[in-house]
Design a protein around this motif. Structure first.
Motif, mmCIF file in Angstrom:
data_model
loop_
_atom_site.group_PDB
_atom_site.id
_atom_site.type_symbol
_atom_site.label_atom_id
_atom_site.label_comp_id
_atom_site.label_asym_id
_atom_site.label_seq_id
_atom_site.Cartn_x
_atom_site.Cartn_y
_atom_site.Cartn_z
ATOM 1 N N LEU A 80 5.884 10.845 -21.704
ATOM 2 C CA LEU A 80 4.695 11.291 -22.440
ATOM 3 C C LEU A 80 3.963 10.115 -23.072
ATOM 4 C CD1 LEU A 80 6.225 14.434 -24.222
ATOM 5 C CD2 LEU A 80 5.199 14.259 -21.941
ATOM 6 N N GLU A 81 4.633 8.967 -23.152
ATOM 7 C CA GLU A 81 4.028 7.776 -23.751
ATOM 8 C C GLU A 81 3.380 6.870 -22.707
ATOM 9 O OE1 GLU A 81 7.298 5.841 -25.580
ATOM 10 O OE2 GLU A 81 7.913 7.590 -26.768
ATOM 11 N N ALA A 82 3.664 7.125 -21.437
ATOM 12 C CA ALA A 82 3.258 6.199 -20.376
ATOM 13 C C ALA A 82 1.748 6.175 -20.172
ATOM 14 C CB ALA A 82 3.943 6.585 -19.066
ATOM 15 N N LYS A 83 1.251 5.010 -19.789
ATOM 16 C CA LYS A 83 -0.157 4.833 -19.447
ATOM 17 C C LYS A 83 -0.256 4.661 -17.935
ATOM 18 C CE LYS A 83 -1.218 2.742 -23.935
ATOM 19 N NZ LYS A 83 -1.679 1.531 -24.658
ATOM 20 N N ARG A 84 -0.668 5.730 -17.268
ATOM 21 C CA ARG A 84 -0.739 5.744 -15.808
ATOM 22 C C ARG A 84 -2.175 5.652 -15.327
ATOM 23 N NH1 ARG A 84 2.244 9.842 -17.530
ATOM 24 N NH2 ARG A 84 4.513 9.728 -17.240
ATOM 25 N N VAL A 85 -2.312 5.384 -14.027
ATOM 26 C CA VAL A 85 -3.597 5.550 -13.362
ATOM 27 C C VAL A 85 -3.444 6.688 -12.368
ATOM 28 C CG1 VAL A 85 -4.204 3.119 -13.639
ATOM 29 C CG2 VAL A 85 -3.117 3.881 -11.515
ATOM 30 N N LYS A 86 -4.536 7.315 -12.006
ATOM 31 C CA LYS A 86 -4.475 8.471 -11.120
ATOM 32 C C LYS A 86 -4.053 8.084 -9.713
ATOM 33 C CE LYS A 86 -7.196 12.442 -9.525
ATOM 34 N NZ LYS A 86 -8.520 13.118 -9.582
ATOM 35 N N PHE A 121 9.869 -12.039 -2.940
ATOM 36 C CA PHE A 121 9.057 -12.738 -3.942
ATOM 37 C C PHE A 121 8.747 -11.754 -5.056
ATOM 38 C CE2 PHE A 121 4.823 -14.111 -5.524
ATOM 39 C CZ PHE A 121 5.102 -15.431 -5.855
ATOM 40 N N SER A 122 9.157 -12.063 -6.288
ATOM 41 C CA SER A 122 9.010 -11.154 -7.419
ATOM 42 C C SER A 122 7.757 -11.449 -8.235
ATOM 43 C CB SER A 122 10.222 -11.263 -8.347
ATOM 44 O OG SER A 122 11.339 -10.612 -7.821
ATOM 45 N N ILE A 123 7.074 -10.369 -8.638
ATOM 46 C CA ILE A 123 5.940 -10.445 -9.555
ATOM 47 C C ILE A 123 6.210 -9.444 -10.674
ATOM 48 C CG2 ILE A 123 3.437 -10.234 -9.842
ATOM 49 C CD1 ILE A 123 3.190 -10.621 -6.778
ATOM 50 N N MET A 124 6.195 -9.931 -11.904
ATOM 51 C CA MET A 124 6.455 -9.083 -13.072
ATOM 52 C C MET A 124 5.274 -9.149 -14.032
ATOM 53 S SD MET A 124 10.446 -10.172 -13.673
ATOM 54 C CE MET A 124 10.181 -11.870 -13.126
ATOM 55 N N GLY A 125 5.043 -8.047 -14.750
ATOM 56 C CA GLY A 125 3.943 -7.984 -15.704
ATOM 57 C C GLY A 125 4.344 -7.280 -16.974
ATOM 58 N N GLY A 126 3.371 -7.083 -17.864
ATOM 59 C CA GLY A 126 3.630 -6.431 -19.131
ATOM 60 C C GLY A 126 3.751 -4.926 -18.990
ATOM 61 N N GLN A 127 4.193 -4.270 -20.065
ATOM 62 C CA GLN A 127 4.379 -2.829 -20.054
ATOM 63 C C GLN A 127 3.100 -2.102 -19.669
ATOM 64 O OE1 GLN A 127 5.292 -0.918 -23.818
ATOM 65 N NE2 GLN A 127 6.808 0.399 -22.814
ATOM 66 N N TRP A 128 3.223 -1.125 -18.791
ATOM 67 C CA TRP A 128 2.157 -0.265 -18.275
ATOM 68 C C TRP A 128 1.172 -1.026 -17.383
ATOM 69 C CZ3 TRP A 128 5.111 3.307 -19.403
ATOM 70 C CH2 TRP A 128 5.525 3.641 -20.703
ATOM 71 N N GLN A 129 1.483 -2.264 -17.030
ATOM 72 C CA GLN A 129 0.617 -3.018 -16.127
ATOM 73 C C GLN A 129 1.014 -2.805 -14.665
ATOM 74 O OE1 GLN A 129 -2.197 -4.734 -17.215
ATOM 75 N NE2 GLN A 129 -1.579 -3.539 -19.018
ATOM 76 N N ASP A 130 1.493 -1.618 -14.366
ATOM 77 C CA ASP A 130 1.999 -1.305 -13.024
ATOM 78 C C ASP A 130 0.936 -1.470 -11.943
ATOM 79 O OD1 ASP A 130 4.831 0.452 -13.582
ATOM 80 O OD2 ASP A 130 3.423 0.289 -15.229
ATOM 81 N N HIS A 131 -0.250 -0.962 -12.215
ATOM 82 C CA HIS A 131 -1.314 -1.049 -11.218
ATOM 83 C C HIS A 131 -1.690 -2.505 -10.959
ATOM 84 C CE1 HIS A 131 -5.504 0.497 -9.766
ATOM 85 N NE2 HIS A 131 -4.670 0.319 -8.763
ATOM 86 N N TYR A 170 0.832 -1.203 0.000
ATOM 87 C CA TYR A 170 0.000 0.000 0.000
ATOM 88 C C TYR A 170 0.867 1.254 0.000
ATOM 89 C CZ TYR A 170 -3.317 3.586 1.420
ATOM 90 O OH TYR A 170 -4.074 4.737 1.471
ATOM 91 N N ASP A 171 1.892 1.268 0.867
ATOM 92 C CA ASP A 171 2.758 2.441 0.949
ATOM 93 C C ASP A 171 3.528 2.650 -0.354
ATOM 94 O OD1 ASP A 171 1.855 2.840 3.495
ATOM 95 O OD2 ASP A 171 3.694 2.195 4.504
ATOM 96 N N ALA A 172 3.957 1.560 -0.987
ATOM 97 C CA ALA A 172 4.659 1.686 -2.272
ATOM 98 C C ALA A 172 3.744 2.291 -3.321
ATOM 99 C CB ALA A 172 5.164 0.317 -2.728
ATOM 100 N N ALA A 173 2.494 1.846 -3.349
ATOM 101 C CA ALA A 173 1.534 2.386 -4.311
ATOM 102 C C ALA A 173 1.243 3.851 -4.022
ATOM 103 C CB ALA A 173 0.247 1.566 -4.263
ATOM 104 N N LEU A 174 1.185 4.216 -2.746
ATOM 105 C CA LEU A 174 0.918 5.604 -2.361
ATOM 106 C C LEU A 174 2.068 6.508 -2.791
ATOM 107 C CD1 LEU A 174 -1.125 7.405 -0.810
ATOM 108 C CD2 LEU A 174 0.236 6.980 1.249
ATOM 109 N N LEU A 175 3.309 6.053 -2.557
ATOM 110 C CA LEU A 175 4.462 6.858 -2.942
ATOM 111 C C LEU A 175 4.577 6.957 -4.463
ATOM 112 C CD1 LEU A 175 6.895 8.527 -2.190
ATOM 113 C CD2 LEU A 175 8.183 6.423 -1.753
ATOM 114 N N LEU A 176 4.277 5.873 -5.167
ATOM 115 C CA LEU A 176 4.293 5.934 -6.628
ATOM 116 C C LEU A 176 3.274 6.941 -7.140
ATOM 117 C CD1 LEU A 176 5.397 4.837 -9.312
ATOM 118 C CD2 LEU A 176 3.552 3.140 -9.258
ATOM 119 N N THR A 177 2.099 6.959 -6.535
ATOM 120 C CA THR A 177 1.068 7.927 -6.916
ATOM 121 C C THR A 177 1.592 9.354 -6.810
ATOM 122 O OG1 THR A 177 -0.699 6.432 -6.193
ATOM 123 C CG2 THR A 177 -1.253 8.776 -6.363
ATOM 124 N N ALA A 178 2.410 9.601 -5.789
ATOM 125 C CA ALA A 178 2.901 10.953 -5.532
ATOM 126 C C ALA A 178 4.042 11.371 -6.445
ATOM 127 C CB ALA A 178 3.352 11.064 -4.071
#
Length: 511
Positions: free
Chosen positions: A262-268, A472-482, A242-250
């Motif tokens: 400028l190409e990135a697909k983010r969430v708010k 424990f690592s979890i990896m996903g596709g491009q822009w699948q950060d959320h 949760y804290d990692a997601a909060l800091l990323l949001t900021a």
């Protein structure tokens, strides 16, 4: 590092040691019935405590040596920002290759000890705007561990050697070593690290943290001392998903000076949906070939997979072995980009003092060899200086993109009909050896795939080996950060393994 005079060392040590259980409790994600405001208030109460812990455990006592500079007025600033943005006054330590207006940005090198640019990197300006407080700067592996093949992670000419709080004779991994050790030691709510290949995820893993390497482009790289234009990114290092997601949001956002953003697909809001996320029916690819030969790591990984199965995930064994062509292309790409990007950064710094090119840095190190080159050399810097073939670079970069994207992560996800790939992140921390350099556990982890591809990768603590954390690592596709963050939150909630605690002493076998 003695940052300032400690007026009450005995009291500070007593308070800091007594506060450890409380800090560990605050590090957990907020319960479902609590509000972000309540969590922020808890952090405000902890802000003064963080300063005491730095004084007692970084400057004194075990001397973790993770913090280069800090702001003793940060708790006052935190209280002023209680109602501001998503961070609401939370305190953040920043790796010392990211520019902040208060202090020089050294990348750990004495060549940049006076690099006071007086400016914030855009990601720092964004964090402040969103209610974050810069508590201080953290030590790192000098030049983000790109100077030599025989380096010791966690050492820099400016900061000396950072120690792992779980066992102070063990390594804190590179290059965001100070950021990882500092959060593990309870010196701040969270920290910002940077990664080119493993430099967020490895220190997070061996320091028992959550580390998130975003897709390249989610976070600006402007005014960050560079290595690679295609792989560099900053990201959060915290005690919970949760804290990692909060800091990323900021810190996430566009920057015209960094076109890939400028190409990135983010969430708010990257925290949205973390508490209700589910992996029920989600197919997850298990990279069995990245488990390595250690039975203790395999046992932890098997336990983590069982947790995912109980959470409803469908596990699919995925076979993958990196082709030799990938390794043949990887270093030449970094060497070419290092010279280009470093020259660009150094030549455009404010002021006239200090190095203006990579060649200047090499000359400085040679002239100051007793301080800079005592433990390892600068063979990679020298190699980068002669890696100038633009045609070969373009060919190698195309090879890397093909092998890690279209024929790498993208293919593994599509062919196996899986949403994520999982593996252990790294083995347990090794004994630090300045004479002989690093000795990683061979064959563990596949984070290089996400790093070279520029795709998201989260590491979440999955237990310990003889008191030493393993991630424990979890990896996903491009822009699948959320989506990757949500998967990490589900695993964190489902985890059954007991996590070790920092000892602040040398490692010793459990009785």
């Amino acid at each position: 590092m003695n940052h300032c005079t400690l007026a009450r060392p005995a009291l500070a040590l007593l308070l800091a040691t007594a506060a450890m259980p409380a800090l560990a409790q605050k590090a957990s994600p907020p319960p479902a019935d609590s509000t972000p405001d309540r969590a922020a208030i808890n952090e405000l109460l902890a802000a003064d405590e963080y300063i005491l812990r730095i004084q007692a455990l970084d400057d004194n006592g075990p001397r973790i040596n993770a913090v280069i500079d800090y702001d003793p007025t940060a708790p006052v600033k935190a209280r002023q920002l209680l109602g501001t943005g998503p961070l609401r006054g939370r305190t953040v330590l920043v790796k010392d290759n990211v520019e902040t207006a208060e202090w020089p940005t050294t990348a750990g090198s004495l060549a940049l000890k006076d690099n006071a640019t007086g400016r914030d990197a855009p990601l720092i300006a964004m964090m402040r705007k969103n209610g974050g407080v810069v508590l201080g700067k953290t030590n790192l592996s000098e030049w983000a561990n790109i100077r030599s093949n025989t380096s010791t992670s966690g050492w820099s000419g400016v900061g000396g050697l950072t120690r792992n709080p779980y066992a102070i004779d063990r390594n804190s991994c590179g290059s965001s070593s100070g950021s990882g050790a500092a959060v593990a030691a309870g010196f701040a709510w969270g920290a910002i690290g940077t990664e080119t290949n493993g430099s967020i995820t490895c220190p997070a893993s061996v320091n028992g943290l959550v580390g998130f390497k975003p897709s390249v482009g989610i976070v600006s790289r402007t005014h960050v001392v560079p290595i690679s234009s295609t792989q560099d990114t900053a990201g959060p290092m915290t005690r919970s998903v949760y804290d990692a997601a909060l800091l990323l949001t900021a810190i996430a956002g566009e920057d015209k000076a960094d076109p890939v953003t400028l190409e990135a697909k983010r969430v708010k809001d990257y925290t949205a949906g973390l508490d209700t996320a589910s992996l029920k029916g989600v197919r997850i690819g298990v990279l069995r070939g990245a488990v390595g030969a250690r039975g203790d790591v395999k046992a932890l990984f098997d336990s983590a997979l069982a947790d995912l199965t109980r959470a409803g995930a469908e596990l699919v064994d995925v076979e993958y072995e990196a082709p030799g062509e990938l390794w043949e292309a990887a270093l030449p790409v970094l060497m070419f980009e290092l010279r280009v990007e470093m020259d660009k950064y150094l030549s455009t710094r404010p002021g006239t003092e200090g190095p203006r090119s990579l060649a200047d840095v090499i000359a400085f190190n040679t002239a100051n060899a007793d301080q800079e080159l005592r433990w390892f050399g600068q063979d990679l810097f020298e190699q980068a200086l002669t890696t100038t073939d633009a045609e070969a670079y373009a060919k190698n970069l195309a090879t890397l993109r093909r092998l890690t994207r279209a024929e790498g992560i993208d293919k593994l996800l599509a062919d196996n009909k899986v949403t994520f790939l999982v593996a252990p992140t790294e083995g347990p921390a090794w004994t630090t050896d300045l004479v002989n350099g690093d000795h990683y556990a061979n064959g563990i982890g596949a984070g290089y795939l996400a790093a070279i591809a520029g795709y998201p990768h989260i590491t979440v603590p999955m237990g310990g080996v003889e008191g030493l954390p393993v991630g424990f690592s979890i990896m996903g596709g491009q822009w699948q950060d959320h989506a990757v963050l949500k998967a990490g939150a589900v695993y964190e909630k489902a985890r059954t393994a007991k996590l070790p605690a920092p000892t602040f002493r040398p490692w010793r076998a459990a009785e």
